[in-house]
Scaffold this active site. Structure first.
Site, PDB file in Angstrom:
ATOM      1  CE  LYS A 194      -3.559  -0.108   2.745  1.00 15.35           C
ATOM      2  NZ  LYS A 194      -4.786  -0.187   1.927  1.00 15.35           N
ATOM      3  NE  ARG A 211      -7.589   3.063   4.282  1.00 13.81           N
ATOM      4  CZ  ARG A 211      -7.959   4.328   4.091  1.00 13.81           C
ATOM      5  NH1 ARG A 211      -7.040   5.287   4.152  1.00 13.81           N
ATOM      6  NH2 ARG A 211      -9.205   4.621   3.825  1.00 13.81           N
ATOM      7  N   GLY A 269      -8.492  -7.198   4.263  1.00 13.21           N
ATOM      8  CA  GLY A 269      -9.354  -7.386   5.423  1.00 13.21           C
ATOM      9  C   GLY A 269      -8.717  -8.067   6.608  1.00 13.21           C
ATOM     10  CG  MET A 305      -3.084  -7.191   9.313  1.00 12.59           C
ATOM     11  SD  MET A 305      -1.366  -6.868   8.962  1.00 12.59           S
ATOM     12  CE  MET A 305      -1.439  -6.494   7.219  1.00 12.59           C
ATOM     13  NE  ARG A 321      -5.939  -4.633  -2.542  1.00 10.74           N
ATOM     14  CZ  ARG A 321      -6.452  -4.816  -1.336  1.00 10.74           C
ATOM     15  NH1 ARG A 321      -5.679  -4.747  -0.271  1.00 10.74           N
ATOM     16  NH2 ARG A 321      -7.743  -5.081  -1.169  1.00 10.74           N
ATOM     17  CG  HIS A 332     -14.216  -9.910   4.570  1.00 10.61           C
ATOM     18  ND1 HIS A 332     -14.581 -11.199   4.896  1.00 10.61           N
ATOM     19  CD2 HIS A 332     -12.910  -9.795   4.918  1.00 10.61           C
ATOM     20  CE1 HIS A 332     -13.555 -11.818   5.437  1.00 10.61           C
ATOM     21  NE2 HIS A 332     -12.529 -10.990   5.466  1.00 10.61           N
ATOM     22  CB  SER A 373      10.903 -43.872  -9.818  1.00 18.36           C
ATOM     23  OG  SER A 373       9.762 -43.091  -9.552  1.00 18.36           O
ATOM     24  CB  CYS A 408       6.614 -41.788  -8.616  1.00 21.54           C
ATOM     25  SG  CYS A 408       7.353 -42.951  -7.463  1.00 21.54           S
ATOM     26  CE1 TYR A 446       9.175 -40.061 -13.361  1.00 20.11           C
ATOM     27  CE2 TYR A 446      11.143 -40.547 -14.650  1.00 20.11           C
ATOM     28  CZ  TYR A 446      10.191 -40.929 -13.718  1.00 20.11           C
ATOM     29  OH  TYR A 446      10.257 -42.163 -13.137  1.00 20.11           O
TER      30      TYR A 446
END
Length: 908
Positions: free
Chosen positions: A29, A100, A109, A111, A373, A491, A799, A866, A886
């Site tokens: 902010k 703020r 929302g 803080m 933002r 909110h 693997s 895997c 992979y």
């Protein structure tokens, strides 16, 4: 740290010390307020107290930080006084401030915010005279007492069933006056509210409301710092992997007022649709209101644009004539302000090259920008915005790829309501499509109870009058969220979109009674536990359950996936045990099957009987007889996998779990088994007892089973190779890979390899043809990783079974870790759940070591993962860095892994 260190950074029309690239220090902010000033946008002057001060506050405490920043804050206030031409604490023409929070990551929302700071019984009279508007002054004063009493003094509801105590007083006074809206209360009413609020604070808190503006300011600053560690902020950080060490900045800014009458207002807007990604400027505003009114959802707001207003009216079933008179858009109501806002939104999106979330206030016909933002958005919007900005030339391919969070793709892959079932469902209410998706669940009215229900495996729809930041945990576990009040920027809407949760807000026909735990729509009453279905894409609310079907993916998704293939190095395979799983994986772009768990095929239909017959057999001949029944079934399964994957590799793991898992352990099911198989109950009980193990994970399983019972390995090898030959006869170039599980020494591997190769030779002789196949192993014990050079001299691929490797390395049982791991994470003993994201410094080092050892003896050895870590973006990035070939994950996480692999390659 000392008082000469800079903690306070100024921003205004004449002097600005911050910039957009200072988010770590000034928070998002504060950095963006400074950047807007640099762009020449009208922003109320102010200053930012840095995140370093918050860190010092947490570590050193209030008194130490006061000494560090006291003088710089006073200089900051003096700067704002000079910029705005007013004095802080002056009773005749007071400078009022907003305070703020602002962390480097957006936390909507989570803080605290305080507006109109600096008012007291004297200043409110001066404000009324200066503005020539007594109602405005007393409205501002009652808002300030309400916010300050809640945020700084801690006056909150006594129980979860109770509404906000300040709002209860307001509602009582409105009922007494016979009015519906806060704006219908006159100046005398607001004076009465101020006195009632003060009395409430004195009665509940035990002290008077502070009247000294400087005491008010310092109280607000400390409250913002403390809010960094409030429960809702900690939950949000946990859900979004935001480190506690970042801290928050504090933004102190001159107040501008949207509650000065009908030429004033406040709103929130988005440069693109945060729900769908459509390139359409949209937002909401309220006339004669302050900023918190819009996001709190207490009043249903109007739309910023004419297009948005007409769309809203269509959803809300409001006729165009009624809309135009009672709910006009900002574009119609204040056309010049709208054009200026349109100019600012275009300027800011082009400057930041991303969708922006804007906050603005209109004070008596003048537009002030309060925030910009990067906007929170759904997964679908994330993909669409990235791909459209790429097409529009705003970003390049690499930036577009980095704009999409891999885990958010999960939202696009979830089922949607089946259209036929949807048409037949009873529609009971309509609201706003706050966050798209389909959700079916049972009604729950309280966030903490939603958590409990979800832990019990129940699907939950959280139903609230409006949500607040305290509801965050419940929102995170709910399938969907329904609110009776609030708009598209409330909110509930903003947080739900950020979570990818289905949400319908502002369903005006819904009346929530928290004490009775009921939801009423017309004459129908719904109780806790009743089933509801929400369509977050249309804003519709349905009674009961609705059937779902697989999601349909857009062209933007396909474009994104094509881009991932252009940049990624890692191949993405899938863990798939059935042809149906393999088909899903292949459709999602998997380049093979990295793990087929053959034991999963044994639990279906008659197969389990054949498996149990093998287990109960008294000798090898009996086992071979049972295995002969399984052979055609296994062969058919493998044929289906090979056909679905076409010419892609398929890695088939030999039987892994201990045999006791295939037998019932309770008396009732043992009796059923005895009757079905025509064997004595005593024999089953005796075999169950013989197979019992104290620690099955480290017991008679994996290659140990194949060594004890080589006939099992023989049957499975024959099934794999015969299936491969059969499918090759259909014209498919089959790539079969046979994997030996749980080896700890090269001798174990070689013992199984000898059985596999001997069986292969027999099959090839019988068929008169041969087939190339790969023979490798699963590295899932620490010893196997330590001696990987020895094993690699014989195995053709590794693997890594990182699930078991994590259990054995950490000494954690995955099934039991839930008893203590949440506490470990909460206390910071582990940064992440090691079963969700790979333990890079422990298990990861073993994997890297094994890869290096394997390649030292076999340079071309194929290496992959895997375990479930193969679908975790942070783990995928790690596996990319250490050079695996992979990763393999569940079919529905294949797109996520593809994107994570591309992003990892771009980070090199």
């Amino acid at each position: 740290m000392n008082s000469s260190h800079k903690y306070v950074y100024l921003f205004g029309s004449n002097r600005t010390e911050g910039a957009a690239d200072m988010k770590n220090l000034l928070g998002g902010k504060g950095a963006n307020l400074a950047e807007m000033c640099r762009l020449g946008i009208t922003v109320p002057s102010g200053f930012t107290i840095s995140t370093e001060a918050c860190t010092a506050f947490t570590e050193l405490g209030r008194d130490a930080v006061l000494a560090l920043i006291h003088e710089q804050v006073r200089q900051g206030v003096a700067f704002v006084e000079q910029e705005m031409g007013k004095q802080f604490g002056n009773a005749d023409d007071p400078l009022l401030l907003s305070v703020r929070s602002g962390a480097r990551a957006s936390m909507p929302g989570m803080m605290d915010t305080i507006l109109n700071l600096g008012l007291n019984d004297d200043a409110v009279m001066g404000l009324a005279r200066k503005a020539n508007n007594e109602r405005f002054a007393w409205d501002s004063y009652r808002r300030f007492i309400q916010m300050y009493g809640d945020v700084v003094m801690g006056l909150k509801p006594l129980s979860k069933e109770e509404h906000d105590p300040f709002e209860i007083i307001i509602e009582m006074l409105k009922d007494k006056r016979g009015v519906k809206l806060d704006t219908d209360l006159d100046a005398e009413d607001l004076k009465e509210l101020v006195q009632r609020f003060k009395s409430l604070i004195r009665a509940r808190i035990g002290r008077d409301f502070p009247t000294d503006p400087w005491e008010q300011l310092w109280g607000a600053v400390w409250a913002v710092f403390e809010s960094w560690n409030n429960e809702r902020a900690k939950v949000y950080r946990e859900l979004n992997d935001i480190p506690a060490s970042w801290g928050t900045a504090v933004n102190v800014q001159a107040m501008v007022f949207g509650n000065l009458g009908d030429s004033s207002g406040t709103g929130v807007a988005f440069t693109r649709d945060a729900g769908t990604g459509e390139d359409l400027f949209n937002g909401e505003f309220l006339v004669n209101a302050q900023g918190e009114d819009v996001v709190a959802g207490i009043r249903t707001p109007q739309q910023v644009s004419l297009v948005g207003s007409r769309r809203w009216a269509e959803l809300a079933l409001v006729h165009e004539d009624e809309r135009r008179v009672h709910y006009p858009s900002l574009e119609e109501l204040m056309p010049q302000i709208y054009q200026q806002l349109l100019h600012f939104e275009t300027l800011l999106e082009n400057h930041f090259k991303d969708m922006q979330d804007l906050e603005f206030t209109i004070q008596e016909g003048k537009l002030w920008m309060l925030q910009t933002r990067n906007g929170k958005r759904t997964g679908a919007a994330m993909v669409r915005i990235a791909m459209e900005m790429l097409k529009q030339g705003m970003v390049d391919e690499k930036t577009a790829l980095q704009r999409v969070a891999p885990d958010r793709l999960n939202e696009l892959l979830h089922p949607i309501f089946d259209p036929k079932a949807l048409r037949a469902a009873p529609l009971i209410a309509r609201g706003l499509p706050a966050s798209p998706g389909a959700a079916t669940g049972q009604i729950v009215f309280f966030a903490d109870e939603a958590e409990t229900w979800a832990k019990d495996g129940k699907a939950v729809i959280l139903v609230r009058q409006e949500t607040s930041p305290e509801d965050l945990r419940g929102m995170s576990v709910a399938k969907g969220i329904l609110t009776a009040r609030g708009g598209m920027t409330s909110h509930a809407a903003v947080v739900a979109r950020g979570m990818g949760k289905c949400c319908v807000s502002g369903a005006g026909a819904v009346h929530v009674d928290l004490k009775a735990r009921t939801m009423t729509v017309g004459d129908a009453v719904y109780h806790e536990g009743d089933w509801l279905s929400l369509n977050g894409s249309s804003g519709e609310v349905f009674e009961g359950k609705i059937a779902t079907k697989d999601a349909e993916l857009s062209g933007d998704f396909g474009t994104l996936m094509a881009l991932t293939d252009k940049y990624k190095r890692l191949e993405i395979r899938a863990n798939a045990d059935t042809p149906a799983d393999a088909k899903v994986a292949h459709n999602f772009g998997a380049t093979g099957i990295g793990l087929c768990r053959t034991e999963h095929m044994f639990f279906e239909g008659e197969r389990i009987l054949a498996v149990r017959e093998m287990i109960l057999a008294d000798n090898e001949a009996g086992r071979r007889k049972a295995l002969a029944k399984l052979l055609p079934m296994q062969r058919g399964d493998f044929e289906g996998l090979f056909r679905e994957m076409h010419e892609l590799p398929v890695t088939i793991r030999l039987l892994d779990p201990p045999l006791h898992e295939f037998l019932p352990h309770d008396d009732a099911n043992q009796r059923i088994m005895a009757a079905e198989m025509h064997v004595p109950l005593g024999k089953i009980k005796m075999r169950v007892e013989e197979l019992h193990e104290f620690n099955p994970m480290m017991g008679h399983r994996g290659c140990r089973l194949g060594i004890s019972y080589p006939e099992i390995t023989e049957m499975q090898t024959r099934a794999v190779l015969e299936a491969a030959l059969n499918v090759r006869a259909l014209g498919v170039h089959v790539k079969a890979e046979i994997m030996v599980p749980l080896v700890g020494t090269v001798r174990e591997f070689n013992a199984q390899a000898e059985v596999i190769r001997r069986t292969a030779a027999t099959v090839f002789a019988e068929r008169g043809e041969t087939l190339d196949y790969a023979l490798g192993t699963m590295i899932e014990t620490p010893r196997a990783a330590l001696v990987a050079d020895s094993i690699g001299s014989c195995a053709e691929f590794f693997s890594f079974g990182t699930n078991d490797l994590t259990q054995m390395t950490l000494g954690f049982s995955r099934d039991d870790a839930g008893k203590f791991l949440p506490e470990y994470l909460k206390r910071g003993l582990y940064e992440h759940d090691p079963f969700r994201s790979i333990d890079q410094k422990g298990v990861g080092v073993l994997v890297q070591m094994a890869v290096e050892k394997g390649r030292s003896v076999r340079p071309g050895i194929e290496t992959g993962v895997c375990g479930e870590h193969g679908g975790d973006p942070a783990s995928v990035a790690f596996f990319h860095r250490i050079g695996l070939d992979y990763v393999s994950c569940s079919p529905y996480r294949v797109p996520i892994a593809r994107l994570a692999a591309a992003q990892a390659a771009l980070s090199d």
